[in-house]
Design a protein around this motif. Sequence first.
Motif, mmCIF file in Angstrom:
data_model
loop_
_atom_site.group_PDB
_atom_site.id
_atom_site.type_symbol
_atom_site.label_atom_id
_atom_site.label_comp_id
_atom_site.label_asym_id
_atom_site.label_seq_id
_atom_site.Cartn_x
_atom_site.Cartn_y
_atom_site.Cartn_z
ATOM 1 N N ASP A 188 25.584 34.720 48.192
ATOM 2 C CA ASP A 188 24.994 33.739 47.290
ATOM 3 C C ASP A 188 25.430 34.009 45.859
ATOM 4 O OD1 ASP A 188 23.426 31.688 46.290
ATOM 5 O OD2 ASP A 188 21.527 32.719 46.560
ATOM 6 N N ALA A 189 25.378 35.267 45.467
ATOM 7 C CA ALA A 189 25.757 35.638 44.105
ATOM 8 C C ALA A 189 27.231 35.366 43.830
ATOM 9 C CB ALA A 189 25.440 37.117 43.869
ATOM 10 N N LEU A 190 28.084 35.699 44.773
ATOM 11 C CA LEU A 190 29.530 35.562 44.574
ATOM 12 C C LEU A 190 29.971 34.102 44.547
ATOM 13 C CD1 LEU A 190 30.623 38.421 46.980
ATOM 14 C CD2 LEU A 190 30.787 38.468 44.478
ATOM 15 N N LEU A 191 29.364 33.282 45.372
ATOM 16 C CA LEU A 191 29.759 31.882 45.453
ATOM 17 C C LEU A 191 29.163 31.041 44.327
ATOM 18 C CD1 LEU A 191 29.399 31.434 49.308
ATOM 19 C CD2 LEU A 191 31.537 31.277 48.024
ATOM 20 N N ASN A 192 28.059 31.491 43.747
ATOM 21 C CA ASN A 192 27.339 30.671 42.780
ATOM 22 C C ASN A 192 27.241 31.303 41.391
ATOM 23 O OD1 ASN A 192 26.411 28.392 44.560
ATOM 24 N ND2 ASN A 192 25.569 30.133 45.697
ATOM 25 N N GLU A 193 28.048 32.310 41.126
ATOM 26 C CA GLU A 193 28.112 32.897 39.790
ATOM 27 C C GLU A 193 28.486 31.818 38.767
ATOM 28 O OE1 GLU A 193 28.525 34.759 36.344
ATOM 29 O OE2 GLU A 193 27.598 35.704 38.090
ATOM 30 N N PRO A 194 27.763 31.723 37.644
ATOM 31 C CA PRO A 194 28.048 30.672 36.665
ATOM 32 C C PRO A 194 29.347 30.844 35.883
ATOM 33 C CG PRO A 194 26.222 32.055 35.930
ATOM 34 C CD PRO A 194 26.507 32.436 37.342
ATOM 35 N N LEU A 195 29.912 32.041 35.826
ATOM 36 C CA LEU A 195 31.178 32.209 35.122
ATOM 37 C C LEU A 195 32.268 31.364 35.786
ATOM 38 C CD1 LEU A 195 31.380 36.057 34.395
ATOM 39 C CD2 LEU A 195 30.984 34.224 32.735
ATOM 40 N N GLN A 196 33.123 30.781 34.972
ATOM 41 C CA GLN A 196 34.275 30.034 35.451
ATOM 42 C C GLN A 196 35.529 30.892 35.304
ATOM 43 O OE1 GLN A 196 33.849 26.767 36.745
ATOM 44 N NE2 GLN A 196 31.708 27.420 36.569
ATOM 45 N N LEU A 197 36.611 30.476 35.943
ATOM 46 C CA LEU A 197 37.845 31.251 35.890
ATOM 47 C C LEU A 197 38.269 31.527 34.457
ATOM 48 C CD1 LEU A 197 40.290 32.592 37.219
ATOM 49 C CD2 LEU A 197 41.363 30.322 37.335
ATOM 50 N N ASP A 198 38.250 30.524 33.602
ATOM 51 C CA ASP A 198 38.709 30.704 32.224
ATOM 52 C C ASP A 198 37.845 31.690 31.445
ATOM 53 O OD1 ASP A 198 40.771 28.968 32.668
ATOM 54 O OD2 ASP A 198 39.840 27.255 31.651
ATOM 55 N N ASP A 199 36.600 31.896 31.868
ATOM 56 C CA ASP A 199 35.730 32.845 31.173
ATOM 57 C C ASP A 199 36.261 34.271 31.273
ATOM 58 O OD1 ASP A 199 33.870 30.898 30.367
ATOM 59 O OD2 ASP A 199 32.834 31.011 32.299
ATOM 60 N N TYR A 200 37.016 34.560 32.321
ATOM 61 C CA TYR A 200 37.541 35.914 32.481
ATOM 62 C C TYR A 200 38.680 36.208 31.512
ATOM 63 C CZ TYR A 200 34.570 36.325 36.556
ATOM 64 O OH TYR A 200 33.467 36.382 37.386
ATOM 65 N N ALA A 201 39.201 35.182 30.863
ATOM 66 C CA ALA A 201 40.238 35.387 29.857
ATOM 67 C C ALA A 201 39.706 36.134 28.641
ATOM 68 C CB ALA A 201 40.842 34.049 29.434
ATOM 69 N N ARG A 202 38.397 36.167 28.469
ATOM 70 C CA ARG A 202 37.831 36.897 27.333
ATOM 71 C C ARG A 202 37.748 38.401 27.578
ATOM 72 N NH1 ARG A 202 32.556 33.572 28.354
ATOM 73 N NH2 ARG A 202 31.227 34.960 29.572
ATOM 74 N N ILE A 203 38.152 38.858 28.742
ATOM 75 C CA ILE A 203 38.237 40.302 28.996
ATOM 76 C C ILE A 203 39.528 40.811 28.365
ATOM 77 C CG2 ILE A 203 38.420 42.103 30.756
ATOM 78 C CD1 ILE A 203 36.792 40.354 32.624
ATOM 79 N N LYS A 204 39.423 41.436 27.217
ATOM 80 C CA LYS A 204 40.598 41.919 26.494
ATOM 81 C C LYS A 204 40.952 43.367 26.845
ATOM 82 C CE LYS A 204 40.481 37.974 24.392
ATOM 83 N NZ LYS A 204 41.379 36.883 24.850
ATOM 84 N N GLN A 205 40.025 44.073 27.492
ATOM 85 C CA GLN A 205 40.274 45.462 27.862
ATOM 86 C C GLN A 205 41.388 45.542 28.911
ATOM 87 O OE1 GLN A 205 37.339 43.952 27.725
ATOM 88 N NE2 GLN A 205 35.683 45.313 27.065
ATOM 89 N N PRO A 206 42.077 46.676 28.987
ATOM 90 C CA PRO A 206 43.047 46.864 30.068
ATOM 91 C C PRO A 206 42.372 46.757 31.429
ATOM 92 C CG PRO A 206 43.310 48.559 28.384
ATOM 93 C CD PRO A 206 42.045 47.831 28.057
ATOM 94 N N VAL A 207 43.000 46.003 32.330
ATOM 95 C CA VAL A 207 42.474 45.808 33.684
ATOM 96 C C VAL A 207 43.548 46.208 34.684
ATOM 97 C CG1 VAL A 207 41.620 44.152 35.382
ATOM 98 C CG2 VAL A 207 40.984 43.896 32.975
ATOM 99 N N LEU A 208 43.176 47.069 35.626
ATOM 100 C CA LEU A 208 44.023 47.376 36.778
ATOM 101 C C LEU A 208 43.478 46.583 37.955
ATOM 102 C CD1 LEU A 208 46.225 48.970 38.300
ATOM 103 C CD2 LEU A 208 44.496 50.759 38.691
ATOM 104 N N LEU A 209 44.318 45.741 38.529
ATOM 105 C CA LEU A 209 43.922 44.889 39.659
ATOM 106 C C LEU A 209 44.762 45.277 40.869
ATOM 107 C CD1 LEU A 209 42.339 42.466 40.778
ATOM 108 C CD2 LEU A 209 44.087 40.963 39.799
ATOM 109 N N ILE A 210 44.110 45.924 41.838
ATOM 110 C CA ILE A 210 44.795 46.402 43.037
ATOM 111 C C ILE A 210 44.453 45.478 44.200
ATOM 112 C CG2 ILE A 210 45.220 48.368 44.558
ATOM 113 C CD1 ILE A 210 44.018 50.180 42.443
ATOM 114 N N SER A 211 45.449 45.175 45.000
ATOM 115 C CA SER A 211 45.225 44.363 46.191
ATOM 116 C C SER A 211 45.899 45.009 47.392
ATOM 117 C CB SER A 211 45.744 42.937 45.997
ATOM 118 O OG SER A 211 47.133 42.940 45.742
ATOM 119 N N GLY A 212 45.466 44.589 48.571
ATOM 120 C CA GLY A 212 46.053 45.076 49.807
ATOM 121 C C GLY A 212 47.076 44.093 50.347
ATOM 122 N N GLU A 213 48.155 44.601 50.847
ATOM 123 C CA GLU A 213 49.214 43.739 51.384
ATOM 124 C C GLU A 213 48.731 42.948 52.595
ATOM 125 O OE1 GLU A 213 53.811 44.247 53.107
ATOM 126 O OE2 GLU A 213 52.691 45.989 52.347
#
Length: 260
Positions: A188-213
């Motif tokens: 419920d929380a993940l699907l209905n979080e009010p933040l939009q994609l563009d809101d994450y652009a305000r994260i100016k800190q270094p971000v490491l994003l790891i994914s699995g193949e």
Amino acid sequence: MKELQAGVYYRPAAQPDADTVLLLHSSQSASSQWRHFIQTVGERVNVLAVDLLGYGNAPQASITTHFRLQHEIPRVQEAIAAAAVQQPLTVVGHSYGGALALKIVADQALAVNKVAVYEPVSFHVLPEDSPGMMEIRAISDAMHGKDATACTRTFVDYWNQPGYFDALPAKIQALMVSQAEKVSLDFDALLNEPLQLDDYARIKQPVLLISGEYTRRSAQAVVRALSSVLPNLTEQQVAAGHMGPLTHPAEVSPLLSDFI
């Protein structure tokens, strides 16, 4: 690790002025999932590992309808106060914990200097008609109205492989089934979080994003979406699935350790 309060674990660094790393785990897990990483990073940093609501030794969520990521944040803030560590922190999160980590940084709920996440499941950034969203909606719908065991089997098998849940020891199955209600709240929380994609652009800190193949389409879609807006991003991929921090810690932990 010393338990400061129920489900809050702390290990100080060798040096008193060291940085602090906050560890946030996935759904159907607990802070113990970070055991290998804690060994890898050694005593270079203070480590604060928190069982999120409904998992490990944490209390249950007091809100059972319209649960949102923001309802996890007071517990995290209380853990930081209990450890009496200085901010800014480095935040590390996996899956649900990764989505929470990004929420914390985007909303400036804590002072954070950098963040590392493995496949944050911020499904709310996906368009409703996208293949990734439709896939995760189908999983959510498949769990709706089922008993706790059926819901848990669907959830665990989706993120691992068919038959994974039934192959687990009975004790582990029982623990997971007991956490099924919180998994529903997480969705419920993940699907209905009010933040939009563009809101994450305000994260100016270094971000490491790891994914699995070898991860699921829904997780891949979230990674692609976030990578399009995060301005200070480093991406890494490992030969693993969504549960890489648990199934392939020897590959994931060094990436996290190097980044922090």
